[in-house]
Design a protein around this motif. Sequence first.
Motif, PDB file in Angstrom:
ATOM      1  N   ARG B 213       0.854  -1.187   0.000  1.00 26.88           N
ATOM      2  CA  ARG B 213       0.000   0.000   0.000  1.00 26.88           C
ATOM      3  C   ARG B 213       0.891   1.239   0.000  1.00 26.88           C
ATOM      4  NH1 ARG B 213      -3.086   0.836   5.566  1.00 26.88           N
ATOM      5  NH2 ARG B 213      -2.707   2.988   5.026  1.00 26.88           N
ATOM      6  N   ASN B 214       0.375   2.277  -0.626  1.00 23.68           N
ATOM      7  CA  ASN B 214       1.121   3.533  -0.686  1.00 23.68           C
ATOM      8  C   ASN B 214       1.057   4.196   0.696  1.00 23.68           C
ATOM      9  OD1 ASN B 214       2.007   6.142  -1.133  1.00 23.68           O
ATOM     10  ND2 ASN B 214       1.048   6.311  -3.149  1.00 23.68           N
ATOM     11  N   ASN B 216       1.788   6.934   1.678  1.00 19.60           N
ATOM     12  CA  ASN B 216       1.467   8.360   1.683  1.00 19.60           C
ATOM     13  C   ASN B 216      -0.036   8.605   1.603  1.00 19.60           C
ATOM     14  OD1 ASN B 216       2.286  11.059   1.635  1.00 19.60           O
ATOM     15  ND2 ASN B 216       2.191  11.142  -0.607  1.00 19.60           N
ATOM     16  N   LEU B 217      -0.809   7.526   1.586  1.00 17.21           N
ATOM     17  CA  LEU B 217      -2.261   7.703   1.384  1.00 17.21           C
ATOM     18  C   LEU B 217      -3.078   7.186   2.565  1.00 17.21           C
ATOM     19  CD1 LEU B 217      -2.725   6.554  -2.317  1.00 17.21           C
ATOM     20  CD2 LEU B 217      -2.664   8.886  -1.436  1.00 17.21           C
ATOM     21  N   LEU B 218      -4.157   7.874   2.815  1.00 23.10           N
ATOM     22  CA  LEU B 218      -5.127   7.407   3.807  1.00 23.10           C
ATOM     23  C   LEU B 218      -6.146   6.557   3.045  1.00 23.10           C
ATOM     24  CD1 LEU B 218      -6.542   7.497   6.576  1.00 23.10           C
ATOM     25  CD2 LEU B 218      -7.682   9.566   5.820  1.00 23.10           C
TER      26      LEU B 218
END
Lengths: 1015, 249
Positions: B213-214, B216-218
């Motif tokens: 999963r990235n 930097n993302l929610l």
Amino acid sequence: MRLDEGKRLFIRSLVNVASEVIPYFWPMRNFIHHNPLYGLEHMPFREAVEKGEKLFHARGFLSRETYQSLFRKGEIGEEHLRSSLREFLKDRSLEGVELEELLFKLMTEGSDLKPYGNLYLSCRPEEVRRLSGRIPWDEDTLSEAERLADRLGRELTLYDGLDHLFGTEIGRTLDELVIKVCADFLDEGQAVWGMPLRNRGLYSSWRQIALRNRRFTLKGCRGIEEIVKECEDPESAVYLTLELLDIPEELWEDYITLELSKLHGWAGFIRWRSSAKDYYWQIKHPADLVDYLAIRLILGTALLRRERGRLLSEINYNSLREFILKNPEEAVMRYEFYTGRAPSHLYDRLADLIEEGRLEELREEYFTQKRKLYTLNTASYLLRLWELTGFEKKSLFSMDRERLSSLIELLKEFEKEEGYLWLRAHERSLIDEIAGKLKPVKVERRRPFAQALFCIDVRSERFRRHLEEIGEYETYGIAGFFGVPVSFIELGKGHETHLCPVLIKPKNVVLELRRELKREKESLREVLEEILHDLKYNILTPYITVEAIGLLFGFDMVGKTLFPLGYSRFREKLSEEKPPTKLMVDKPSREYALEVIGLLQRELIRRALRDRFGMGNLDEDTLEIIRKLALEEETSAKVEELRISEELLQVLRQEYRIEKGYMRIQMEKLAKIGFTLEEQVFFVERALKSIGLTDNFGKLVLVIGHGSRSENNPYESALDCGACGGDHGYINARVFTQMANNPKVRERLRNRGIDIPEDTVFIACEHNTTTDEVYIYDTQDVPTSHLPFLEKAVRDLELAGKRSAKERCAELEDSDCYEEERAFNLVKRNSVDWTQVRPEWGLSGNYAFIIGRRELTRGLNLQGKVFLHSYDWRIDRRGFLLEIILSGPLVVGEWINMEHYFSTVDNESYGSGSKVYHNVVGRFGVMSGNLSDLRTGLPTQTVLKGELPHHRPVRLITLVEAPLDIVEGAFQRIRKVRELVHNRWINLLVLDPERKDLLLFDRGEWVKLVSEVSV
Amino acid sequence: MALNDALIYTLLALFFPIFPLSMVVSYLLQKYYRIRSLLFVLFPSTGLLLYSISNAPSFPKPFLWLGLLSSLLYALRSLYPGSLSRWSVYHFLSLISLLWLFLLRAEVNILLVASLSLPFLILSILDRFLIDRFGSSHLKFLTGLGWTSPRFSFLIALSLLLSAGMPMGTVFFYFLTSSFLSGFWELMVLSFLWFLWGWSTMRLLSSLLWGDRNGNLLYEDLDAKSFYFVLSLTLITGALGVIFLEVML
């Protein structure tokens, strides 16, 4: 090209040093629990974790959300969390903000609250916009590009750089190619068609193939033949490729470490193999990390060459660095695009412009948007944080830029440290729990019915407790190899298995021999199994095999799936039982050894004469003369007398190895068999003294090793005894028992203050930790007078096993565990059920190691989560026995603990992921899917329950019951343990019975936790 | 060829897009992504309307091959789409240009057009969800949804498979019928096409759902209401497949 000796040595030592951070990976047949950051133990834990994060792209702590669930369950106490926070805030403050409250709320309630790149999308736009205007932005593209350029060679390989800047997938292709090479070469009998020329070593055999293998060219390795032709040996290959890539020499070590860390499972296995000089497969197919690295670098260089001219005119360290520094903005944009950090709504346009080579057009908008998104997300984050804490938003809006900047900086630092703060709080909560529980029990000193020696393994705790509850039993904890390092040769096997902690290399060999003389013959079952194996794994036969006998496998499958328990009993009946055996524990005399060798040599001569010279049976005397002639112990006069040709003697010497030199080697090998009387006395004395069992022996002393049995489980040996090199512990128990029952040993022990009564009998047993059954060994050696006692012991062990099974069964969350018999059957079913991914929890949950008298813990239910080593400081005033415990069992305990810790905090990177996707490779390891790095740690099913940890991920809490000066003395004498404690890999507590204090070693000093402890 | 016919052919080549007019449609679908779901329905419906008004004209054979080749072209393009948005556009064009096989050899009706548009309507909704939550559905940016958004993952997997011709869905029967209408060489193209569809779908699915999963993302999943709404639409698509089969039989 061939390097001179000096350079070759330089490369070898460079690889050696660079590979120190790569953890060993032992074959799964003997799973060894180890700290995946073992190579970094010389560093403080916190720093090592950070380095591990960079090297293995792994997390060192649980996520905030998981810690929060532990906090809600009460496992982490609020006071300890606050105290950790206060420590973090010691030199930090911000006017007008209650930082402790703010961060405490963030830690305990701020689920998924971080300055994510898309946070602003779910926040109130008005307020966010208002605040974002005042968020400082101090990023500079040029320095960002410089940082990126500096990471090349240190944190990024060249192909990483290219992948991140141009979207190539060289790293992935390279890994795939390397995995295939490793799997082909290292195979230990799984493949029917083996890689050719493996006896030449990894690099040489691969080199021969690479020179004519088109697959590498098809996969994009341009000009691989040229490089391979040039590099005759692996050292030259490493040297040449590093030169070709223009890597500055001062970065070579880092670069090599980077390359090795890419597939650290495979690299770790090769590293271990190259250190295991006696390992059969290493002798047969030698491989080391220089070979591995050479292959990796050659393939990587060839893959990079393909991109030459297409992406950049030259592809090497300097050209890539130059590209970044000359085009800083483009480099940053590309890097952020390919690593998923660019402004989200620009992605489609960025993709088009990169493809069309017009990235420049978006430059200005890109950086404006980047800044805008940063400020919006930071503002959203701060606003959410203020909402969470209930602070007035006015205070946030009234902050000037400088204070906002300090706040943001502090939050960034906090984010880095948060995991460690949670960990510290968790550990302190558990230390409190242990300190609160300790209530020593006074035990009356009268002769018990029996003593039972168990392994220190956490799973023994349950069994010990239940056995003691039955009454008349005293139990002791000792490392499961009972202090006797053994190199074991099993009946019918030709290789040695080391049954002791991997830190020790055993000097004594123990042979297993039949009790009854019986002529060897191949059983029908063995023949059938061999035929079936050949039919299954041949290229053509599987088709007809399936047609012909596929149905039989159907029955097998139905039986195993639907009726595992009954079917396994049925299969057991079909299989032949191992014949009764005994162990050769006493060391044979020199004369005996010479006789055995003589016997063997005469037999060889007989065969040689028959097979090579067509001579019939000669009498023993003549054979003996010929033997002596071959060994040059007889004069040449005899040669003429018996008319023996020189040719015969040459054949015997060269082909049948009947010569002086080889005989010396044989004698040396035979000399390793067994233990001298002195050695036996030493081992028994040391073991008994180290656990404080020196008098008051019962009628029986049960020496209980442990092991596990489960079906279809490549991780079975991870459930076995760590102190026995990941094997079953019953052999060591048998060896120890045989020694302790030896009257000569007892006689000498008596002189050394250990008086074992004549009516005390030591009995070897094994505790099956999956089923909680106990098997008794060598019952033939038990005197008839003791059989009634043994019968009672067997009954008691069964009862304790059932109670223990009931307790474990509930933990496995089986709803049918309400009665002992049912639970006992269920755990037995688990052990034979081939669909069971979690036959037992194993050592999961281990968090403490208590070294002290059993009286200290006897009344406690430690739930099978604590290592218990018996130790009585009163008979070890100088701390030498403690030293042995600290340097052996404690270090093994720390490895087990750290393996579980890291597998829990990041199961994908340090652990081995879910068992569901595992495939066995080469009979020595597992991969996820059909192609992956070797999975080195523990599977999800061992440490996690759903998404939450079942294991308590804390550093081992070690409690020693002894006066502080004894502990300090022992502690100072062992560098390794000192390093572990000083660098905070373990928490050390001392319960000083003289001062009645409980002390914790914290940051270089002893801190008093509790005074007036009852001891 | 009469001017009238030429006009009809051109318009139909635009609304049942075939190369090179498909480039215009591709551009419009990408540019006006906010109304993409509408366009997915509008293009083939307008084509159908035009087809009905012009009394089902007969077409020269090259149109059949143009249709097949356009379909092939966009199937190839969908192997490297970049984002879910673009994949749905390319796959839509690949699927719709196959309608020319029906235009030349059979008939096109409202059921066929509706059942082909519906999966793309669902994909548009799901794509919109991603853009609203994350700002983009680009595959270099958004990965690992399988770990974090189970509801979304379930729906996207189902709808992608339905749109790629999973058995019992409309596209599957549409494809099956196409093969009955084909000669040997056309069948070869169709087989290759199906292979490409399957391949590109799997690539897309694995990129979106698997991987790390990235950080930097929610990540947020679909809410229950939206989940059931999209699920119902997906079930309707499935059901349409059965109705389509009934009608075809």
